[in-house]
Design an enzyme around this catalytic site. Structure first.
Site, PDB file in Angstrom:
ATOM      1  N   CYS A  81      54.250  37.467 -23.244  1.00 27.75           N
ATOM      2  CA  CYS A  81      52.911  37.978 -23.540  1.00 27.75           C
ATOM      3  C   CYS A  81      53.005  39.300 -24.304  1.00 27.75           C
ATOM      4  CB  CYS A  81      52.115  38.178 -22.254  1.00 27.75           C
ATOM      5  SG  CYS A  81      50.428  38.778 -22.533  1.00 27.75           S
ATOM      6  N   CYS A  92      50.617  45.283 -19.989  1.00 28.35           N
ATOM      7  CA  CYS A  92      50.130  45.563 -18.634  1.00 28.35           C
ATOM      8  C   CYS A  92      51.288  46.056 -17.768  1.00 28.35           C
ATOM      9  CB  CYS A  92      49.515  44.310 -18.028  1.00 28.35           C
ATOM     10  SG  CYS A  92      48.245  43.534 -19.064  1.00 28.35           S
ATOM     11  N   CYS A 113      52.964  43.738 -14.988  1.00 27.56           N
ATOM     12  CA  CYS A 113      53.189  42.320 -15.245  1.00 27.56           C
ATOM     13  C   CYS A 113      54.628  41.986 -15.630  1.00 27.56           C
ATOM     14  CB  CYS A 113      52.239  41.830 -16.333  1.00 27.56           C
ATOM     15  SG  CYS A 113      52.317  40.035 -16.580  1.00 27.56           S
ATOM     16  N   CYS A 126      43.691  26.523 -10.240  1.00 26.51           N
ATOM     17  CA  CYS A 126      43.676  27.615 -11.208  1.00 26.51           C
ATOM     18  C   CYS A 126      44.939  27.549 -12.055  1.00 26.51           C
ATOM     19  CB  CYS A 126      43.606  28.960 -10.486  1.00 26.51           C
ATOM     20  SG  CYS A 126      42.221  29.084  -9.323  1.00 26.51           S
ATOM     21  N   CYS A 167      39.805  26.298 -12.883  1.00 29.83           N
ATOM     22  CA  CYS A 167      39.754  27.696 -13.281  1.00 29.83           C
ATOM     23  C   CYS A 167      40.914  27.953 -14.240  1.00 29.83           C
ATOM     24  CB  CYS A 167      39.849  28.624 -12.065  1.00 29.83           C
ATOM     25  SG  CYS A 167      39.793  30.391 -12.461  1.00 29.83           S
ATOM     26  N   CYS A 204      35.401  34.597 -12.583  1.00 28.29           N
ATOM     27  CA  CYS A 204      36.344  35.028 -11.554  1.00 28.29           C
ATOM     28  C   CYS A 204      36.939  36.336 -12.050  1.00 28.29           C
ATOM     29  CB  CYS A 204      37.425  33.971 -11.362  1.00 28.29           C
ATOM     30  SG  CYS A 204      38.715  34.437 -10.185  1.00 28.29           S
ATOM     31  N   ARG A 215      38.573  36.837  -2.636  1.00 28.99           N
ATOM     32  CA  ARG A 215      39.854  36.168  -2.427  1.00 28.99           C
ATOM     33  C   ARG A 215      40.988  37.158  -2.204  1.00 28.99           C
ATOM     34  NH1 ARG A 215      40.962  33.174  -7.213  1.00 28.99           N
ATOM     35  NH2 ARG A 215      39.772  31.442  -6.355  1.00 28.99           N
TER      36      ARG A 215
END
Length: 333
Positions: A73, A77, A80, A117, A148, A208, A280
């Protein structure tokens, strides 16, 4: 399960609603902070009371998460393991084949999951990816599961196409408060994230959206993150609360852990501020004791991810979750 009553205003710290709040239902940072600082027993009593008004307190939604495209990616972040900016053990992969994704979704349904998901480590899906994604959504929905996706940023056209394919939820976390956000990510802005949420909402899908606790942010940052979420045009239907899993090779590998009581307070505040949303317990459950999870459920959490892996991080084994549910008298929703 009861839905939110139309026109219902949001609770405020005092027991009586002020005329100003009746007209302007938005939460302020000051109001939310006052609730967050309530004595712990009072805070949990209030959140459990709100929870019972909208949900069965002894039923928990089971979701399963599959990483359908790993690593590489371009975002930076700080938490991550899949960022190409960090030196981690995660190797990039291509998008999984539809047949394999469906096979995993079928297993998830057989194990009791009702929502499936799927996450891809992208900044945003490319036009060449959309046909495959649409096919994946349709194939998983045919199994009778809620769907999702989390694919990074979306433009309005992509959101419309996913909605037309029947996607139920789109996940796109804001991660933290707007003020702390630049300390976490530099490759996209807080406004970019809000734009994607707007596209998802306007396309008719459910949102979400939540955040991560324990990245070095202050308690006020955590509260302000919930203020942002609750004051969206419509509060997210699903609010994942993650506890940072420190990953070697990421900038946050040595971030000090958040205390259990502080974590539970945020769960309780999320329930009070967004009474009709699923809250969640997401990443980090493998580091929580049974007692901490029990407090989170009492505070109003009513959804978890099951399965031994969340994207690239560990998660409690299914048998551990079944044992905990038996101990607490909880049932799958």
């Amino acid at each position: 399960m009861l839905g939110a009553k139309e026109g219902e205003t949001k609770p405020i710290p005092s027991q009586e609603k002020s005329p100003a709040r009746a007209v302007t239902p938005e939460w302020t940072s000051q109001d939310a902070w006052a609730v967050y600082q309530l004595p712990f027993n009072d805070l949990l009593f209030r959140s459990q009371s709100v929870h019972r008004e909208h949900f069965d307190p002894n039923r928990v939604q089971l979701s399963r998460l599959l990483n359908i495209k790993t690593g590489g990616c371009p975002e930076d972040c700080g938490y991550c393991s899949q960022s190409s900016h960090h030196s981690t053990a995660v190797a990039p992969s291509k998008l999984m084949e539809v047949e394999k994704i469906v096979a995993e979704a079928r297993k998830a349904k057989e194990s009791g999951a009702t929502r499936y998901c799927m996450g891809a480590a992208w900044r945003n899906p490319k036009p060449r990816d959309m046909d495959a994604i649409v096919e994946i959504v349709g194939a998983v929905k045919q199994l009778g599961l809620e769907t999702c996706l989390t694919l990074g940023m979306l433009d309005r056209g992509q959101a419309d196409r996913l909605s037309a394919a029947g996607l139920d939820y789109y996940n796109h976390n804001i991660d933290t408060s707007e003020s702390y956000y630049p300390s976490v990510i530099s490759t996209r802005t807080f406004a970019d994230r809000l734009d994607t949420l707007s596209h998802v909402h306007e396309a008719g899908m459910k949102v979400c959206c939540g955040g991560i606790l324990g990245m070095g942010e202050s308690e006020q940052d955590r509260v302000d993150m919930l203020v942002t979420l609750s004051n969206l045009p419509k509060a997210p239907e699903s609010v994942p609360i993650n506890m940072l899993i420190p990953i070697a090779g990421t900038p946050m590998a040595k971030a000090p852990p958040i205390g259990p009581i502080e974590f539970v307070r945020i769960v309780a505040l999320a329930r009070i501020m967004m009474p009709a949303s699923f809250v969640r317990l997401s990443a980090g459950r493998s580091a929580m004791t049974d007692e901490m999870q029990a407090l989170c459920f009492f505070a109003g959490a009513n959804s978890i991810f099951v399965g031994d892996t969340l994207l690239t991080a560990g998660n409690p084994q299914d048998e551990a979750d079944r044992k905990l549910f038996r101990r607490l008298g909880l049932e799958a929703l």
